[in-house]
Design a protein around this motif. Structure first.
Motif, PDB file in Angstrom:
ATOM      1  N   THR A   1     -44.125  44.116 -48.984  1.00 21.83           N
ATOM      2  CA  THR A   1     -43.269  43.548 -50.028  1.00 21.83           C
ATOM      3  C   THR A   1     -43.710  42.126 -50.355  1.00 21.83           C
ATOM      4  O   THR A   1     -43.772  41.711 -51.510  1.00 21.83           O
ATOM      5  CB  THR A   1     -41.798  43.522 -49.549  1.00 21.83           C
ATOM      6  OG1 THR A   1     -41.494  44.786 -49.024  1.00 21.83           O
ATOM      7  CG2 THR A   1     -40.873  43.166 -50.681  1.00 21.83           C
ATOM      8  N   ARG A   2     -44.045  41.401 -49.288  1.00 23.26           N
ATOM      9  CA  ARG A   2     -44.452  40.003 -49.483  1.00 23.26           C
ATOM     10  C   ARG A   2     -45.746  39.930 -50.301  1.00 23.26           C
ATOM     11  O   ARG A   2     -45.886  39.120 -51.204  1.00 23.26           O
ATOM     12  CB  ARG A   2     -44.661  39.335 -48.126  1.00 23.26           C
ATOM     13  CG  ARG A   2     -44.388  37.843 -48.209  1.00 23.26           C
ATOM     14  CD  ARG A   2     -44.442  37.179 -46.869  1.00 23.26           C
ATOM     15  NE  ARG A   2     -43.343  37.535 -46.005  1.00 23.26           N
ATOM     16  CZ  ARG A   2     -43.389  37.433 -44.668  1.00 23.26           C
ATOM     17  NH1 ARG A   2     -44.478  37.030 -44.057  1.00 23.26           N
ATOM     18  NH2 ARG A   2     -42.342  37.752 -43.942  1.00 23.26           N
ATOM     19  N   ILE A   3     -46.689  40.830 -49.961  1.00 20.63           N
ATOM     20  CA  ILE A   3     -47.969  40.838 -50.691  1.00 20.63           C
ATOM     21  C   ILE A   3     -47.736  41.192 -52.163  1.00 20.63           C
ATOM     22  O   ILE A   3     -48.265  40.543 -53.059  1.00 20.63           O
ATOM     23  CB  ILE A   3     -48.965  41.819 -50.022  1.00 20.63           C
ATOM     24  CG1 ILE A   3     -49.437  41.208 -48.706  1.00 20.63           C
ATOM     25  CG2 ILE A   3     -50.167  42.069 -50.928  1.00 20.63           C
ATOM     26  CD1 ILE A   3     -50.237  42.161 -47.841  1.00 20.63           C
ATOM     27  N   ALA A   4     -46.870  42.182 -52.376  1.00 20.54           N
ATOM     28  CA  ALA A   4     -46.556  42.576 -53.755  1.00 20.54           C
ATOM     29  C   ALA A   4     -45.958  41.392 -54.507  1.00 20.54           C
ATOM     30  O   ALA A   4     -46.279  41.132 -55.666  1.00 20.54           O
ATOM     31  CB  ALA A   4     -45.579  43.751 -53.756  1.00 20.54           C
ATOM     32  N   PHE A   5     -45.115  40.641 -53.802  1.00 19.57           N
ATOM     33  CA  PHE A   5     -44.466  39.482 -54.427  1.00 19.57           C
ATOM     34  C   PHE A   5     -45.519  38.428 -54.819  1.00 19.57           C
ATOM     35  O   PHE A   5     -45.493  37.881 -55.920  1.00 19.57           O
ATOM     36  CB  PHE A   5     -43.445  38.885 -53.462  1.00 19.57           C
ATOM     37  CG  PHE A   5     -42.798  37.646 -53.986  1.00 19.57           C
ATOM     38  CD1 PHE A   5     -41.837  37.727 -54.996  1.00 19.57           C
ATOM     39  CD2 PHE A   5     -43.140  36.396 -53.492  1.00 19.57           C
ATOM     40  CE1 PHE A   5     -41.248  36.585 -55.496  1.00 19.57           C
ATOM     41  CE2 PHE A   5     -42.555  35.253 -53.987  1.00 19.57           C
ATOM     42  CZ  PHE A   5     -41.598  35.345 -54.989  1.00 19.57           C
ATOM     43  N   VAL A   6     -46.456  38.192 -53.887  1.00 20.19           N
ATOM     44  CA  VAL A   6     -47.502  37.199 -54.159  1.00 20.19           C
ATOM     45  C   VAL A   6     -48.329  37.624 -55.372  1.00 20.19           C
ATOM     46  O   VAL A   6     -48.641  36.814 -56.243  1.00 20.19           O
ATOM     47  CB  VAL A   6     -48.404  36.996 -52.917  1.00 20.19           C
ATOM     48  CG1 VAL A   6     -49.653  36.207 -53.283  1.00 20.19           C
ATOM     49  CG2 VAL A   6     -47.631  36.275 -51.828  1.00 20.19           C
ATOM     50  N   PHE A   7     -48.627  38.932 -55.449  1.00 16.11           N
ATOM     51  CA  PHE A   7     -49.404  39.401 -56.608  1.00 16.11           C
ATOM     52  C   PHE A   7     -48.630  39.219 -57.905  1.00 16.11           C
ATOM     53  O   PHE A   7     -49.183  38.779 -58.907  1.00 16.11           O
ATOM     54  CB  PHE A   7     -49.792  40.878 -56.422  1.00 16.11           C
ATOM     55  CG  PHE A   7     -51.119  41.029 -55.744  1.00 16.11           C
ATOM     56  CD1 PHE A   7     -52.292  40.718 -56.437  1.00 16.11           C
ATOM     57  CD2 PHE A   7     -51.218  41.430 -54.434  1.00 16.11           C
ATOM     58  CE1 PHE A   7     -53.520  40.820 -55.817  1.00 16.11           C
ATOM     59  CE2 PHE A   7     -52.444  41.540 -53.796  1.00 16.11           C
ATOM     60  CZ  PHE A   7     -53.612  41.234 -54.491  1.00 16.11           C
TER      61      PHE A   7
END
Ligand code: HEC
Length: 144
Positions: free
Chosen positions: A14-20
């Motif tokens: 989720t965090r990676i998706a948020f960063v993207f």
């Protein structure tokens, strides 16, 4: 133990998706800023140049003649930036019927004709000051 690891991975995902998503948004903002800084803006001082031929019909007529000889190939007959020679240029020649041109001061337009900006030539050595003001007068007639 295993369960909590999977939970962690999901959180990370989720965090990676948020960063993207954030990068995507920031990229858009940056593109917008870039597009704006791409606009041709005359120095503020140019606004204080006074057009000595303002409202002078004779000068406007002379400007039309010059325009037809020197500018029409790129900026087009009606000033819409659609002249034959301008079709493949980047950026495209300015459309003088647009508000963002007409709301500029006479001085700013005079400065731009004087200094040029590739692919448009500078006209300071080609045209006299008088002729450049005559052109400014004529550009005003494209105001819709
Ligand atoms: C070779 C093609 C070409 C010719 C000939 C040409 N222009 Fe341009 N002109 C351009 C292009 C391209 C731009 C846009 C430059 C930019 O925005 O970076 C431009 C922009 C301008 C602008 C600035 C508009 C703005 O964004 O505020 C003015 C004023 C202008 N031209 C006037 C003239 C006049 C007057 C003549 C004739 C003396 C002339 N141009 C001849 C290509 C040309």
């Amino acid at each position: 133990m295993k369960k909590s690891i999977r939970f962690n991975n999901q959180k990370q995902g989720t965090r990676i998706a948020f960063v993207f998503a954030l990068l995507f948004v920031l990229g858009g903002v940056q593109n917008n800023l870039f597009a704006q800084s791409n606009q041709w803006i005359a120095p503020a001082g140019a606004d204080s140049y006074n057009n000595p031929y303002k409202g002078d019909e004779k000068a406007t007529k002379a400007g039309k003649k010059l325009y037809t000889q020197m500018c029409v190939i790129c900026h087009g007959n009606k000033g819409k930036g659609d002249g034959m020679a301008g079709m493949t240029l980047k950026p495209r020649p300015a459309n003088f019927t647009k508000d963002d041109i007409q709301k500029q001061s006479d001085g700013a337009l005079f400065w731009k004709i004087t200094e040029g900006k590739a692919p448009m030539a500078a006209y300071k050595d080609v045209l006299s000051e008088e002729q450049r003001w005559q052109l400014v007068n004529y550009l005003r007639t494209f105001d819709k």
